[in-house]
Design an enzyme around this catalytic site. Structure first.
Site, PDB file in Angstrom:
ATOM      1  N   VAL A  63       0.468   4.772   4.931  1.00 40.88           N
ATOM      2  CA  VAL A  63      -0.190   3.690   5.809  1.00 40.88           C
ATOM      3  C   VAL A  63       1.028   2.783   6.309  1.00 40.88           C
ATOM      4  CG1 VAL A  63      -1.907   2.027   5.704  1.00 40.88           C
ATOM      5  CG2 VAL A  63      -2.473   3.860   4.679  1.00 40.88           C
ATOM      6  N   GLY A  64       1.811   2.495   5.263  1.00 43.38           N
ATOM      7  CA  GLY A  64       3.189   1.617   5.698  1.00 43.38           C
ATOM      8  C   GLY A  64       3.732   1.957   7.079  1.00 43.38           C
TER       9      GLY A  64
ATOM     10  N   CYS B   8       1.694   0.853  -9.082  1.00 44.88           N
ATOM     11  CA  CYS B   8       2.763   1.297  -8.078  1.00 44.88           C
ATOM     12  C   CYS B   8       4.302   1.572  -8.773  1.00 44.88           C
ATOM     13  CB  CYS B   8       2.991   0.202  -6.981  1.00 44.88           C
ATOM     14  SG  CYS B   8       3.470  -1.330  -7.514  1.00 44.88           S
TER      15      CYS B   8
ATOM     16  N   GLY C  42       0.648  -1.049   0.029  1.00 43.74           N
ATOM     17  CA  GLY C  42       0.032   0.049  -0.121  1.00 43.74           C
ATOM     18  C   GLY C  42       0.799   1.354   0.137  1.00 43.74           C
TER      19      GLY C  42
ATOM     20  N   GLU D  67       5.549  -3.374   1.141  1.00 47.12           N
ATOM     21  CA  GLU D  67       5.600  -2.883  -0.400  1.00 47.12           C
ATOM     22  C   GLU D  67       4.981  -1.618  -0.598  1.00 47.12           C
ATOM     23  OE1 GLU D  67       7.411  -4.748  -2.689  1.00 47.12           O
ATOM     24  OE2 GLU D  67       7.615  -6.810  -1.908  1.00 47.12           O
TER      25      GLU D  67
HETATM   26  P1  NAD Z   1      -3.424   2.207   1.066  1.00 43.16           P
HETATM   27  O1  NAD Z   1      -2.219   2.285   1.828  1.00 43.16           O
HETATM   28  O2  NAD Z   1      -4.463   3.560   1.359  1.00 43.16           O
HETATM   29  O3  NAD Z   1      -4.488   0.867   1.441  1.00 43.16           O
HETATM   30  C1  NAD Z   1      -3.637  -0.220   1.517  1.00 43.16           C
HETATM   31  C2  NAD Z   1      -4.532  -1.198   2.760  1.00 43.16           C
HETATM   32  O4  NAD Z   1      -4.397  -0.692   3.813  1.00 43.16           O
HETATM   33  C3  NAD Z   1      -5.661  -1.044   2.381  1.00 43.16           C
HETATM   34  O5  NAD Z   1      -6.304  -2.766   2.581  1.00 43.16           O
HETATM   35  C4  NAD Z   1      -6.561  -0.302   3.388  1.00 43.16           C
HETATM   36  O6  NAD Z   1      -7.914  -0.920   4.005  1.00 43.16           O
HETATM   37  C5  NAD Z   1      -5.598  -0.595   4.540  1.00 43.16           C
HETATM   38  N1  NAD Z   1      -5.305   0.745   5.221  1.00 43.16           N
HETATM   39  C6  NAD Z   1      -5.971   2.136   4.900  1.00 43.16           C
HETATM   40  N2  NAD Z   1      -5.681   2.997   5.711  1.00 43.16           N
HETATM   41  C7  NAD Z   1      -5.300   2.390   6.865  1.00 43.16           C
HETATM   42  C8  NAD Z   1      -4.721   2.732   8.206  1.00 43.16           C
HETATM   43  N3  NAD Z   1      -5.026   4.123   8.484  1.00 43.16           N
HETATM   44  N4  NAD Z   1      -4.474   1.830   9.106  1.00 43.16           N
HETATM   45  C9  NAD Z   1      -4.407   0.700   8.599  1.00 43.16           C
HETATM   46  N5  NAD Z   1      -4.892   0.225   7.554  1.00 43.16           N
HETATM   47  C10 NAD Z   1      -5.268   0.988   6.536  1.00 43.16           C
HETATM   48  O7  NAD Z   1      -3.196   1.948  -0.395  1.00 43.16           O
HETATM   49  P2  NAD Z   1      -4.032   1.894  -1.652  1.00 43.16           P
HETATM   50  O8  NAD Z   1      -4.454   3.405  -1.766  1.00 43.16           O
HETATM   51  O9  NAD Z   1      -4.864   0.791  -1.568  1.00 43.16           O
HETATM   52  O10 NAD Z   1      -3.009   1.613  -2.819  1.00 43.16           O
HETATM   53  C11 NAD Z   1      -2.303   2.621  -3.381  1.00 43.16           C
HETATM   54  C12 NAD Z   1      -0.858   2.704  -2.743  1.00 43.16           C
HETATM   55  O11 NAD Z   1      -0.292   1.178  -2.731  1.00 43.16           O
HETATM   56  C13 NAD Z   1       0.275   3.521  -3.633  1.00 43.16           C
HETATM   57  O12 NAD Z   1       0.841   4.092  -3.020  1.00 43.16           O
HETATM   58  C14 NAD Z   1       1.027   2.606  -4.440  1.00 43.16           C
HETATM   59  O13 NAD Z   1       2.188   2.857  -4.905  1.00 43.16           O
HETATM   60  C15 NAD Z   1       1.227   1.437  -3.423  1.00 43.16           C
HETATM   61  N6  NAD Z   1       1.476   0.142  -3.972  1.00 43.16           N
HETATM   62  C16 NAD Z   1       2.429  -0.575  -3.817  1.00 43.16           C
HETATM   63  C17 NAD Z   1       2.558  -1.748  -4.396  1.00 43.16           C
HETATM   64  C18 NAD Z   1       4.177  -2.605  -4.414  1.00 43.16           C
HETATM   65  O14 NAD Z   1       4.133  -3.653  -4.689  1.00 43.16           O
HETATM   66  N7  NAD Z   1       5.095  -1.803  -3.703  1.00 43.16           N
HETATM   67  C19 NAD Z   1       1.819  -2.470  -4.971  1.00 43.16           C
HETATM   68  C20 NAD Z   1       0.610  -1.627  -5.363  1.00 43.16           C
HETATM   69  C21 NAD Z   1       0.301  -0.441  -4.636  1.00 43.16           C
END
Ligand code: NAD
Length: 468
Positions: free
Chosen positions: A199-200, A251, A195, A217
Site C-alpha cells: 500500500v506504501g 512491524c 502500513g 513507515e
Molecule cells: P495496510 O497497508 O493494509 O493498511 C494501512 C492503511 O492503509 C489502512 O488505514 C488502510 O485502510 C489503508 N489502505 C489499505 N489498502 C489501501 C489501498 N489500496 N489504497 C489506499 N489505502 C489503503 O497495512 P495494515 O495491514 O493495516 O498494517 C500492517 C502493515 O503495516 C505491515 O506491513 C507492518 O509491518 C506495517 N507497519 C509498519 C509500521 C512502521 O512503523 N514502520 C508500524 C506498523 C505496521
C-alpha cells in the site's frame, strides 16, 4: 461535525483545513501548539477505560500491552515534545561560507500545512496519535485515517478527536480503502503513512500526482541473528518478547531467527521454556493478543500449512482457537515456502541455522532491506561485523523492539521498509518544511556583478584561486 467518510465530506473537511492554513502559519505558535498537545494527552487519559474496552473488543489485547505499547508511547512523545518544542521551533543559525560572507544564514522550520495521517490496525492508537503529536508540534492541521480493521478503536479515536479539536485543526475520516483513496487524491502538503510496503507504493504513486511529500513507515521481514557466543537466555527472552507481543502483529517483530548451529539446540530449549513461562501451552493465553480478524487468522494458518506441505518441521505450538494462535516454532524453511517470502505478522517463528557469519549476512542481504535487524552475541566483533555488512531501518544489539521507544533515535525504514523517519525531533522535522533564509548584511557579492571587468574580474580570479 460528523466524521467525514464520503467523498464530498472528505473534500469539505480538507477545504476547511486548507482555508485556515495561512492564518495558522501565523497564529498557531508555541503556546497554541503546547496547548493542543496538552489537550491531546488529557484526552487519552480521560478515555483510558474506553481505550481498554475498544482494544478488548477489536483484538483482545491484554491491558498491560495497551498501556505500554499504545498509551505510553504517545504520552512519551507528548512529554518529550513539550520539553524540547521551543528549541526545535527556533530558527537554527548556520555559519557563513565564502560566497555568503556578509550575510546571516538561518534554517527556519515552518509548518508544511494540511497533513494526512493514514495508520494501520496493529497499533491503532499509537500509530495514529503518535504522528499527530509531531504534526501538531510542527504547526500543521491533520486529517487522520485510522484502520477499518480495528473499528472500535477507530470509532473511539474519531469521537475523542471530535470532542477535543475543531475539525479545521484535526478531524478523522473513518473507513477503508475507498476513503483512503479519496483522501489520497487531494493535494495535501504532507502524507504520513504507516502500513504495508504494497500500500506504501499506492500512497507514493498518489502523492506523486500532487508532488506531495511523504513519510512512509512500512514493514518487511526483520531478522534476528543469534551468534555462537550469545547469552542464550537473554536472546530467548528478548526474541520471545519482541515476537509475541501483540501476537507477532508488530512491524519491528523479529520475523525469523538465524541461529548459529553450535547453539541452536540450547537456544530452542531456552525459547520453549520462555514461551511456556509467558504463555502456558495451547492457544488462548490471556497474555497473548488475538489475531485481528478471521482473514488474518486463516492467512497465518495457510502460511503454516504451506510450509509444512513443502517440508518444514513444526517444533512446537501450532494450536489455534478463536483467533488465538499459540506461539509456534518451525524449522527447515526453504525459499519455495510462502512463509519465507511474506512478512509473517503473527506468532509463527521460523528458526534457520547457519554455520558461518557470512551465511547469515548473505541471507539478510538477499532480501529487501528490513525495518529492523537484531543481533545477539557477547562478542563485539561479531555484532559489529553484522551491523557493518548489512543495512536496516533500525537495529538492536542484544535486545529487540526497544529502539522504537527511544525518543532521540530516528525511527523508520530504508527503501522497501520505508522512506523518512519519525519520533521526537525527527518527527517534528518530518512535518516541517526547513526553509533556508539568507539575510544580507554587507555582502560584497555586488562587486562581482557584470560587467566582468576591472575589480569584478580580479575578485572572480581571487575566488577561483581561493576555492580551486
Ligand atoms: P495496510 O497497508 O493494509 O493498511 C494501512 C492503511 O492503509 C489502512 O488505514 C488502510 O485502510 C489503508 N489502505 C489499505 N489498502 C489501501 C489501498 N489500496 N489504497 C489506499 N489505502 C489503503 O497495512 P495494515 O495491514 O493495516 O498494517 C500492517 C502493515 O503495516 C505491515 O506491513 C507492518 O509491518 C506495517 N507497519 C509498519 C509500521 C512502521 O512503523 N514502520 C508500524 C506498523 C505496521
Amino acid at each position: 461535525m460528523d466524521s467525514p467518510s464520503t467523498s464530498d465530506a472528505i473534500s469539505a473537511a480538507f477545504a476547511a483545513q486548507r482555508a485556515k492554513a495561512d492564518e495558522r502559519r501565523l497564529a498557531f505558535g508555541y503556546a497554541e501548539r503546547r496547548s493542543a498537545l496538552e489537550k491531546l494527552s488529557d484526552m487519552v487519559w480521560r478515555h483510558e477505560a474506553e481505550i481498554f474496552a475498544a482494544f478488548a473488543a477489536d483484538f483482545g489485547k491484554p491491558e498491560a500491552e495497551v498501556i505500554f505499547s499504545e498509551i505510553l508511547p504517545v504520552m512519551q512523545e507528548v512529554r518529550h515534545t513539550l520539553k524540547h518544542l521551543r528549541r526545535w521551533m527556533k530558527p537554527r543559525r548556520v555559519p557563513a561560507s565564502l560566497p555568503s560572507f556578509g550575510t546571516s544564514a538561518r534554517i527556519m522550520p515552518q509548518p508544511r500545512g494540511v497533513c494526512l495521517i493514514i495508520s494501520p490496525w496493529n497499533y491503532p492508537l499509537n500509530l495514529c496519535l503518535g504522528p499527530l503529536v509531531s504534526c501538531l508540534a510542527a504547526g500543521n492541521s491533520a486529517i487522520l485515517k485510522p484502520s477499518e480493521l480495528t473499528p472500535s478503536v477507530s470509532a473511539l479515536i474519531a469521537r475523542m478527536i471530535a470532542e477535543t479539536f475543531p475539525p479545521d485543526l484535526v478531524t478523522v475520516a473513518e473507513g477503508g480503502k475507498d476513503v483512503s483513496q479519496a483522501l489520497l487524491s487531494l493535494p495535501f502538503d504532507h502524507i504520513f503513512f504507516t502500513g504495508s510496503p504494497a500500500v506504501g507504493k499506492i500512497v507514493m504513486a498518489a502523492a506523486a500526482k500532487n508532488l506531495t511529500s511523504v513519510t512512509l513507515e512500512l514493514g518487511g521481514k526483520s531478522p534476528a541473528i543469534v551468534g555462537p557466543d550469545a547469552d542464550i537466555g537473554q536472546a530467548a527472552k528478548w526474541i520471545a518478547f519482541g515476537k509475541f507481543i501483540n501476537a507477532g502483529q508488530t512491524c519491528i517483530a523479529p520475523d525469523h531467527v538465524l541461529v548459529h548451529a553450535s547453539v541452536k539446540e540450547r537456544f530452542l530449549a531456552a525459547l520453549r521454556e520462555r514461551i511456556a513461562k509467558a504463555y502456558g501451552s495451547g492457544a488462548g493465553s490471556p497474555h497473548l493478543a488475538r489475531i485481528v480478524n478471521d482473514n488474518h487468522t486463516r492467512r497465518l494458518e495457510g502460511l503454516l500449512e504451506d510450509a509444512k506441505a513443502k517440508g518444514a518441521r513444526l517444533l512446537s505450538g501450532g494450536g489455534v482457537k478463536d483467533r488465538s494462535i499459540e506461539p509456534t516454532l518451525i524449522e527447515a524453511v526453504t525459499p519455495e515456502m510462502e512463509i519465507d517470502r511474506e512478512e509473517i505478522f503473527g506468532p509463527i517463528l521460523p528458526i534457520i541455522a547457519f554455520d558461518d557469519i557470512e551465511q547469515a549476512i548473505a541471507n539478510v542481504n538477499a532480501r529487501p532491506k528490513p525495518l529492523s535487524l537484531y543481533v545477539f552475541d557477547r562478542n563485539g566483533a561479531f555484532t559489529d561485523r553484522v551491523l557493518a555488512a548489512t543495512t536496516s531501518g533500525g537495529a538492536g544489539v542484544n535486545l529487540t523492539v526497544l529502539h522504537f521507544a527511544h525518543p532521540d533515535l530516528p525511527f523508520g525504514g530504508v527503501n522497501h521498509s520505508g522512506i523518512g523517519v519519525s519520533h521526537g525531533e525527527y518527527g517534528f522535522r518530518a512535518f516541517s518544511h526547513e526553509r533556508a533564509v539568507l539575510r544580507n548584511r554587507f555582502s560584497p557579492v555586488p562587486l562581482v556583478f557584470p560587467p566582468y571587468e576591472g575589480m569584478a574580474k580580479r575578485l572572480i580570479g581571487l575566488a577561483k584561486r581561493f576555492l580551486g
